[in-house]
Write an enzyme that holds these catalytic residues in place. Structure first.
Site, short mmCIF file in Angstrom:
data_model
loop_
_atom_site.label_atom_id
_atom_site.label_comp_id
_atom_site.label_asym_id
_atom_site.label_seq_id
_atom_site.Cartn_x
_atom_site.Cartn_y
_atom_site.Cartn_z
N HIS A 154 0.84 -1.20 0.00
CA HIS A 154 0.00 0.00 0.00
C HIS A 154 0.87 1.25 0.00
O HIS A 154 1.40 1.64 1.04
CB HIS A 154 -0.89 0.02 1.24
CG HIS A 154 -1.69 -1.24 1.42
ND1 HIS A 154 -1.13 -2.43 1.85
CD2 HIS A 154 -3.02 -1.49 1.23
CE1 HIS A 154 -2.07 -3.36 1.92
NE2 HIS A 154 -3.23 -2.82 1.55
N HIS B 50 -25.16 -14.67 29.15
CA HIS B 50 -23.97 -14.40 29.96
C HIS B 50 -23.14 -15.64 30.24
O HIS B 50 -22.08 -15.54 30.85
CB HIS B 50 -24.40 -13.77 31.30
CG HIS B 50 -24.77 -12.32 31.18
ND1 HIS B 50 -25.64 -11.85 30.22
CD2 HIS B 50 -24.37 -11.23 31.89
CE1 HIS B 50 -25.77 -10.54 30.35
NE2 HIS B 50 -25.00 -10.14 31.35
#
Ligand SMILES: Cc1ncc(C[n+]2csc(CCOP(=O)(O)OP(=O)(O)O)c2C)c(N)n1
Ligand SMILES: [Mg+2]
Length: 664
Positions: free
Chosen positions: A29, A474
């Site tokens: 990049h 949970h």
């Protein structure tokens, strides 16, 4: 846009090292380094406190490239400034960009390349990690006044600011008023798919940061004077600062600049030739003219007098304080810790407390925290449930960083990323906390801790269906297995108080690995009632209850299920079946053991049974095709004893499973 020829040639050196390396690798990049070269040149030439001769100088300013895909920016800067001298990057290292075994991997890897302060690439992580670095600076300065005083600079891209974790990070930095944190936003308006404002993002970033308590301004990211002025203003701010820098991605590329085509991939010969013309850079790939390289090397030497002055200040410290500072920066544990833990284990063996391991964890911290002043604990808003706060860890506040307890707010991801930042900063061992099921919210940062080989010891409580009434949302089911699957992450699940302090000790001793302590909400009986000096948990698994005679059955279990296994062993004994129980507090540590130890622990009983209130995944390596008492689906809301009963976690069920297999 206002620049000078001298500035331009220094910035162009970065641009062409980046684009030529990407072209050679046919991968990478260059758009970001080309677009941000002006910012980087101003920052490194005029501002950043560093000395190329000692890249690890503890009081250096940190520079984090949050947008890790622009790694060539960091590599170019390291080479140009001569960072690390003989041990630094050579031009050949830049030519080997993105090749196997090179010092210049695709994304910056901490511990691998000089000048890389933290691993980046997963967008958002760098900016969130840098918040931990800035926090660590404030805290270390409070613990060692006079020798810690540096800033943290971050270059973040559009993608960094779109990722959710950036919001958690920005909020934390704003709350703690981390005024020495300065973020450059590479506002090029381009991401992979195209123009950000057209596709997916119209946030007013300046207002967003301001609303979180930051100072924020917008400038032309190619205007040298504007960049300098903005940084100077940031340095005088009483808040963290975000500087929105309007830039052109792929600056100089004739057809691709300013478009998503500049983001990545080799631009091609014609495009690069055009850029050479546009930017007046007639030199061959990887050739930096002597005068330009000399100017950059001079930048690398600029901080030498500052570092020398710092050394003097360090040497002027009280020798004990200096030794303590150096010990903490080296990451060595205090020498007397083992003796402190040994005495505590003796006491526990005598007292045999029946407590939840989260409570046992707090009791262990009460002993460990005073002995380990570098330990910083905290919680993502579950302090009363995680039990991670003890007298020795007073909380920090925006006005007082002398404490070592951090209220992270409900921000598991931001907490885990910032803990990584505290660890890579040095001088501290960070520890966050939440419920085990919410490791899912922190996972990208947990993974980076493992990849970076850093010591972060998290406490995640409510470690199974044994948390009871809160129910399946949970109750962790697959989290334990998935964390075990993560290389270099150590998941510890102790069975009682002695195991809990042993797991804490073992985790602290792993200087190059993160750990998670999975602790129970519900009370557990004391199993280790005879004092043993050796840390048995450190071996990952050990026989906690031997068989009477030649064992026919081996029962392997972790955490809260070890006492269940011991109860099943008793039932089997009544049926004249000899069974042994092996506690497996850390499968990861067990698989690190030498083969003879593993073989002796696994043993040769005809039947191997596994018990864990979680999925089976991973247990086959120990029990083969033996029966497993575990979870196959999600949990159930109810009083924990009823929930265990409902899912078949009873001594009878374990004993039955063993007997059935024995008969088969
Ligand atoms: C968490 C994460 N998701 C996706 C990617 C893949 N990726 C790399 S860069 C990028 C976006 C590029 O836009 P920007 O951040 O603005 O960088 P620029 O193109 O301006 O260099 C994406 C989606 C990533 N690296 N990390
Ligand atoms: Mg962009």
């Amino acid at each position: 846009m206002a620049t000078t020829p001298a500035h331009d040639s220094m910035a162009n050196a970065i641009r062409f090292l980046a684009v030529d390396a990407v072209e050679k690798a046919k991968s990478g990049h260059a758009g970001l380094p080309m677009g941000t070269a002006d910012i980087a040149t101003v920052l490194f030439r005029d501002i950043l406190k560093f000395d190329a001769a000692d890249p690890r100088w503890p009081d250096r300013d940190r520079f984090v490239l949050s947008a890790g895909h622009g790694s060539m920016l960091l590599y170019a800067l390291a080479y140009l400034t001569g960072l690390g001298g003989d041990k630094g990057l050579t031009i050949d290292d830049l030519k080997a960009f993105r090749q196997v075994g090179s010092k210049t991997p695709g994304h910056p890897e901490y511990g691998h390349t000089v000048g890389v302060e933290t691993t980046t690439g997963p967008l958002g992580q760098g900016i969130a990690t840098s918040v931990g670095m800035a926090l660590a600076e404030r805290m270390l300065a409070a613990h060692f006044p006079g020798i810690v005083d540096h800033r943290t600079y971050v270059l973040a891209s559009d993608g960094d600011l779109m990722e959710g974790v950036s919001q958690e990070a920005i909020a934390i930095a704003g709350h703690y008023r981390l005024s020495k944190l300065i973020v450059f936003w590479d506002n090029n308006g381009i991401s992979i798919d195209g123009k950000t404002t057209v596709l997916a993002d119209n946030v007013d970033q300046v207002e967003r940061f301001k609303s979180a308590g930051w100072n924020a301004s917008a400038i032309d990211g190619h205007d040298v004077a504007a960049i300098l002025n903005a940084i100077r203003a940031a340095q005088n701010s009483d808040r963290p600062t975000m500087i929105a820098c309007k830039t052109i991605i792929g600056f100089g590329l004739p057809t691709k600049a300013g478009t998503s085509k500049a983001h990545s991939d080799a631009p091609g010969e014609a495009e690069i030739a055009g850029a050479r013309k546009n930017l007046n850079w007639p030199y061959e790939p990887f050739v930096i003219p002597d005068d330009i390289l000399a100017a950059w090397r001079e930048v690398g030497r600029r901080g030498a007098p500052q570092r020398a002055a710092w050394r003097k200040a360090l040497e002027a410290l009280d020798p004990k304080e200096r030794a303590e500072f150096e010990r903490r920066v080296r990451g060595e544990l205090p020498k007397d810790l083992d003796a402190v833990i040994d005495a505590y284990k003796q006491k526990l063996a005598d007292e045999a407390p029946e407590v939840a391991t989260r409570k046992a964890g707090q009791a262990a911290l009460d002993v460990i925290a005073p002995a380990v002043p570098e330990l910083v604990t905290g919680s993502a808003d579950l302090t009363p449930s995680n039990n991670t706060k003890v007298a020795a860890t007073r909380e920090i506040t925006p006005d007082d960083f002398t404490g070592r307890y951090i209220h992270w707010g409900v921000r598991e991801h931001g907490m885990a990323a910032a803990c990584n930042g505290i660890a890579v900063h040095g001088g501290f061992i960070p520890s966050g906390a939440s419920f085990l099921v919410f490791t899912d919210y922190a996972r990208p940062s947990l993974r980076l801790a493992a990849l970076m080989k850093i010591r972060v010891v998290h406490v995640f409580t409510h470690d199974s269906i044994g948390l009871g009434e809160d129910g399946p949302t949970h109750q962790p089911i697959e989290q334990i297995a998935s964390l075990r699957a993560m290389p270099n992450m150590y998941l510890w699940r102790p069975a009682d108080s002695v195991e809990t302090v042993e797991c804490w000790q073992a985790a602290l001793e792993k200087a190059h690995s993160p750990s998670i302590l999975a602790l129970s909400r519900q009370n557990l009986p004391a199993l280790r009632r005879t004092h043993v000096v050796e840390n048995l948990c450190a071996r990952g698994a050990y026989e906690i209850s031997p068989a009477d005679g030649e064992p026919q059955v081996s029962i392997f279990a972790s955490g809260s299920e070890v006492s269940l296994a011991v109860a099943a062993q008793k039932l089997l004994r009544e049926k004249q079946v000899a069974a042994r129980v092996i506690s497996v507090p850390c499968m990861d540590a067990f698989f690190d053991q030498p083969e003879d130890y593993r073989r002796s622990v696994i043993g040769s009983a005809a039947v191997k049974v596994g018990v864990e209130a979680a999925v089976r995944f991973g247990w086959d390596a120990i029990i083969g095709d033996g029966p497993f008492i575990g979870m196959r689906g999600f949990g159930e809301s109810g009083p924990y004893k009823a929930v265990f009963q409902f899912f078949g976690f009873t001594p009878e069920a374990v004993a039955d499973a063993a007997l059935k297999r024995l008969a088969a």
